[in-house]
Design an enzyme around this catalytic site. Sequence first.
Site, PDB file in Angstrom:
ATOM      1  N   GLU A  61       0.839  -1.188   0.000  1.00 21.41           N
ATOM      2  CA  GLU A  61       0.000   0.000   0.000  1.00 21.41           C
ATOM      3  C   GLU A  61       0.879   1.244   0.000  1.00 21.41           C
ATOM      4  O   GLU A  61       1.722   1.399   0.885  1.00 21.41           O
ATOM      5  CB  GLU A  61      -0.921  -0.041   1.231  1.00 21.41           C
ATOM      6  CG  GLU A  61      -1.874  -1.239   1.174  1.00 21.41           C
ATOM      7  CD  GLU A  61      -2.415  -1.666   2.532  1.00 21.41           C
ATOM      8  OE1 GLU A  61      -2.176  -0.972   3.528  1.00 21.41           O
ATOM      9  OE2 GLU A  61      -3.085  -2.713   2.574  1.00 21.41           O
TER      10      GLU A  61
ATOM     11  N   LEU B  51      -5.929  -1.662  -0.628  1.00 23.42           N
ATOM     12  CA  LEU B  51      -5.819  -2.002   0.799  1.00 23.42           C
ATOM     13  C   LEU B  51      -6.469  -3.359   1.026  1.00 23.42           C
ATOM     14  O   LEU B  51      -7.657  -3.455   1.303  1.00 23.42           O
ATOM     15  CB  LEU B  51      -6.512  -0.940   1.667  1.00 23.42           C
ATOM     16  CG  LEU B  51      -5.649   0.264   2.048  1.00 23.42           C
ATOM     17  CD1 LEU B  51      -5.365   1.116   0.826  1.00 23.42           C
ATOM     18  CD2 LEU B  51      -6.302   1.078   3.129  1.00 23.42           C
TER      19      LEU B  51
ATOM     20  N   GLU C 127      -4.688  -6.676   2.571  1.00 26.01           N
ATOM     21  CA  GLU C 127      -3.464  -7.386   2.963  1.00 26.01           C
ATOM     22  C   GLU C 127      -3.534  -8.883   2.679  1.00 26.01           C
ATOM     23  O   GLU C 127      -2.549  -9.486   2.245  1.00 26.01           O
ATOM     24  CB  GLU C 127      -3.162  -7.147   4.451  1.00 26.01           C
ATOM     25  CG  GLU C 127      -2.657  -5.745   4.771  1.00 26.01           C
ATOM     26  CD  GLU C 127      -3.783  -4.741   4.977  1.00 26.01           C
ATOM     27  OE1 GLU C 127      -4.963  -5.143   4.866  1.00 26.01           O
ATOM     28  OE2 GLU C 127      -3.498  -3.567   5.244  1.00 26.01           O
TER      29      GLU C 127
ATOM     30  N   PHE D 258       1.938  -0.932   8.589  1.00 23.87           N
ATOM     31  CA  PHE D 258       2.230  -0.885  10.024  1.00 23.87           C
ATOM     32  C   PHE D 258       2.034  -2.287  10.595  1.00 23.87           C
ATOM     33  O   PHE D 258       1.224  -3.075  10.081  1.00 23.87           O
ATOM     34  CB  PHE D 258       1.274   0.070  10.750  1.00 23.87           C
ATOM     35  CG  PHE D 258       1.633   1.526  10.618  1.00 23.87           C
ATOM     36  CD1 PHE D 258       2.508   2.136  11.516  1.00 23.87           C
ATOM     37  CD2 PHE D 258       1.097   2.292   9.603  1.00 23.87           C
ATOM     38  CE1 PHE D 258       2.832   3.473  11.399  1.00 23.87           C
ATOM     39  CE2 PHE D 258       1.416   3.635   9.472  1.00 23.87           C
ATOM     40  CZ  PHE D 258       2.282   4.233  10.365  1.00 23.87           C
ATOM     41  N   ASP D 259       2.734  -2.565  11.707  1.00 27.62           N
ATOM     42  CA  ASP D 259       2.667  -3.883  12.334  1.00 27.62           C
ATOM     43  C   ASP D 259       1.247  -4.443  12.487  1.00 27.62           C
ATOM     44  O   ASP D 259       0.979  -5.580  12.139  1.00 27.62           O
ATOM     45  CB  ASP D 259       3.366  -3.850  13.704  1.00 27.62           C
ATOM     46  CG  ASP D 259       3.207  -2.504  14.389  1.00 27.62           C
ATOM     47  OD1 ASP D 259       2.089  -2.198  14.813  1.00 27.62           O
ATOM     48  OD2 ASP D 259       4.206  -1.769  14.475  1.00 27.62           O
TER      49      ASP D 259
ATOM     50  N   PHE E 267      -1.317  -3.954  10.875  1.00 30.16           N
ATOM     51  CA  PHE E 267      -2.055  -4.197   9.624  1.00 30.16           C
ATOM     52  C   PHE E 267      -1.769  -5.579   9.037  1.00 30.16           C
ATOM     53  O   PHE E 267      -2.325  -5.959   8.019  1.00 30.16           O
ATOM     54  CB  PHE E 267      -1.708  -3.155   8.558  1.00 30.16           C
ATOM     55  CG  PHE E 267      -1.996  -1.732   8.939  1.00 30.16           C
ATOM     56  CD1 PHE E 267      -2.524  -1.397  10.178  1.00 30.16           C
ATOM     57  CD2 PHE E 267      -1.750  -0.705   8.040  1.00 30.16           C
ATOM     58  CE1 PHE E 267      -2.777  -0.084  10.530  1.00 30.16           C
ATOM     59  CE2 PHE E 267      -2.001   0.613   8.380  1.00 30.16           C
ATOM     60  CZ  PHE E 267      -2.509   0.928   9.627  1.00 30.16           C
TER      61      PHE E 267
ATOM     62  N   PRO F 116      -4.910  -8.903   8.942  1.00 28.22           N
ATOM     63  CA  PRO F 116      -5.765  -9.404   7.856  1.00 28.22           C
ATOM     64  C   PRO F 116      -5.032 -10.420   6.959  1.00 28.22           C
ATOM     65  O   PRO F 116      -5.661 -11.257   6.344  1.00 28.22           O
ATOM     66  CB  PRO F 116      -6.122  -8.140   7.071  1.00 28.22           C
ATOM     67  CG  PRO F 116      -6.009  -7.046   8.075  1.00 28.22           C
ATOM     68  CD  PRO F 116      -4.870  -7.439   8.973  1.00 28.22           C
TER      69      PRO F 116
ATOM     70  N   HIS G 103      -0.104   0.439  15.530  1.00 23.63           N
ATOM     71  CA  HIS G 103       0.940   1.160  14.799  1.00 23.63           C
ATOM     72  C   HIS G 103       2.257   1.123  15.573  1.00 23.63           C
ATOM     73  O   HIS G 103       3.201   1.804  15.222  1.00 23.63           O
ATOM     74  CB  HIS G 103       0.546   2.620  14.578  1.00 23.63           C
ATOM     75  CG  HIS G 103      -0.664   2.798  13.727  1.00 23.63           C
ATOM     76  ND1 HIS G 103      -1.910   2.399  14.120  1.00 23.63           N
ATOM     77  CD2 HIS G 103      -0.807   3.314  12.482  1.00 23.63           C
ATOM     78  CE1 HIS G 103      -2.787   2.693  13.164  1.00 23.63           C
ATOM     79  NE2 HIS G 103      -2.141   3.238  12.154  1.00 23.63           N
TER      80      HIS G 103
END
Lengths: 324, 333
Positions: A29, A58, A60, A83-84, A86, A89, A129
């Site tokens: 992304e 978006l 994942e 970010f961690d 994220f 998913p 985050h």
Amino acid sequence: MTSMTLAKALNESLRHSLESDPKVLMMGEDVGKLGGVFRITDGLQKDFGEERVIDTPLAESGIVGTAIGLALRGYRPVVEIQFDGFVFPAYDQIVTQLAKMHARALGKIKLPVVVRIPYGGGIGAVEHHSESPETLFAHVAGLKVVSPATPSDGYWMLQQAIECDDPVIFFEPKRRYWDKGEVDTAAVPAPLHRANVAREGRDLTLAAYGPMVKVCLEVAKAAEEDGRSLEVLDLRSMSPIDFDGIQASVEKTRRLVVVHEAPVFLGTGAEIAARITERCFYHLEAPVLRVGGFHAPYPPARVEEEYLPGLDRVLDAVDRALAF
Amino acid sequence: MTPTAPPHHLPLAEPADRYRAMRLVRGFEEQALDLVREGVIAGGIHPYIGQEAVAVGVCAALRDGDLITSTHRGHGHVLAKGASPHRMLAELAGRVTGLNRGRGGSMHAADFSLGILGANGIVGAGAPIAAGAAWAEARAGRDTVVTAFFGDGALNQGVLLETFNLAAIWRLPVLFVCENNGYATTLPAAGAVAGGAVERARAFGIPAQTVDGMDCEAVLAAAAGAVERARAGDGPSFLECRTYRFEGHHTMERRLKLGYRTAEEVAGWRERDPLPRAAAALDPGEADRIDAGIGQLLADARTFALASPAPDISGACDYLYADGLRPRAGVTL
């Protein structure tokens, strides 16, 4: 030798991989036109084109699943998770598919997928985050889980991860992105899963990785003023773990404190404590102690300094271990 | 002595070939059910009986080199794409001669040499992998088509919708095949899929149609059009094949006595059995000759599987990593 930030070293490393192997792709992304929210892929789409540095929707799970399909057919996708938090998913695809296909196919296929994840706190962000979910991946057989602590390791370990035929979860300590260090782009790097003695010492071993290596080096410096000689071991890899390297250090110092940002509960330190107790029982002068995050959701920015293990908490553990 | 599986080839070009392939799948599954009851196949299976026209009709539209991803109910897909029934049965029985040397089992059988990227224990999880493989093929300049099989249950998995989107925006050569057998485990699709299957695909701009999944020739005709479209570089298509599984969701179901379908409903679908329908179109006596041949083939497969040894526990951590790292060797795991 060139002095550069970790962010720049990672960018140079990706650039080198894209140049040297046409099968390497970047996906994620905002990684293309923007160059990533942390600018790690800055300029790569401009130089290598939209076909190789790909801005994805978006999605994942879809991104990692697509990367698996690409890898099955000969590509080496490098996926950036923004970010961690994220990554979750995509956790299903990583755990149920990516980690297991090589063993299931008895080595007849390779899954050279790298999932890059900026992780950890210290940048004034929030829950999702600032987290350190490395143990959740290290627990899954078939994945390799690594984290560089320095620009030099960022440069080399990322290329080694991309060249590796196994899936690698590559955790980047985001609060160290802007720290500078020397990078020798002509060096011969150590094996990806070898721990590195970041500072030699006699009285106690501090084992850490990623963002906490710097903290441990500061602790060792402070302890030196009190006449204590601490060895700092940069583990670099959470799966596999270089237990031989830790054992060698502990047989010398006879004391071990493991430090990470992730919660202490069932963290990397727990496995290390258990294994080192088995391997070094008669060498140990103190129980293996652990310093890390609380078993609680990552807190808001205003109180994250309370959450993160800092100089005082690590020094306190050092004192306790030395007092045994 | 570890036996060697005989060479196997499954033509699908003619109606008689397709009948034979459906009979192979049906007979394979019936035998597998016996072996589950006998305890030779541990843990049970998700039988494909009733849905044969879908796997055979779709695979008949494919050619060698095309790829598929499959599902938890995947035996039909794997066999229709040409996998050896000997090695497939050995896989189910957990023998070293199996497609995955007995380590994948019913839900993870794969044969990469035949383009079978794997059955899958996670509903919908094969779809993005199919999309990625399709993308790789297109990038390499090949006109390969990748088929993602999934059931009506997968229609409610987010990753499938993510994959519809990715395949559509990147115009990937993917054929999405939804085998709507009416139930996600025991949940009726009628009350679980808002808006309908084809409408979902169409929302992403993907051409979609519903076909009679009990009619192999109808499935083939629809799949052939979609495959042609994908091969020409015009992007993904979606087929909803209305079908039915005559057996339970899983072999455990009989023991659990799950009463979510009426006997009348099952009997009604059995009247639409795709095999007699296909047999009726053949020359008199041909179906019987084919059935006898398949009976012999499956008897041989059974003998082969039972004569094959189980894997040794000492190799449990083999193949963990491509570079050979394993417990107690080099870096300790």
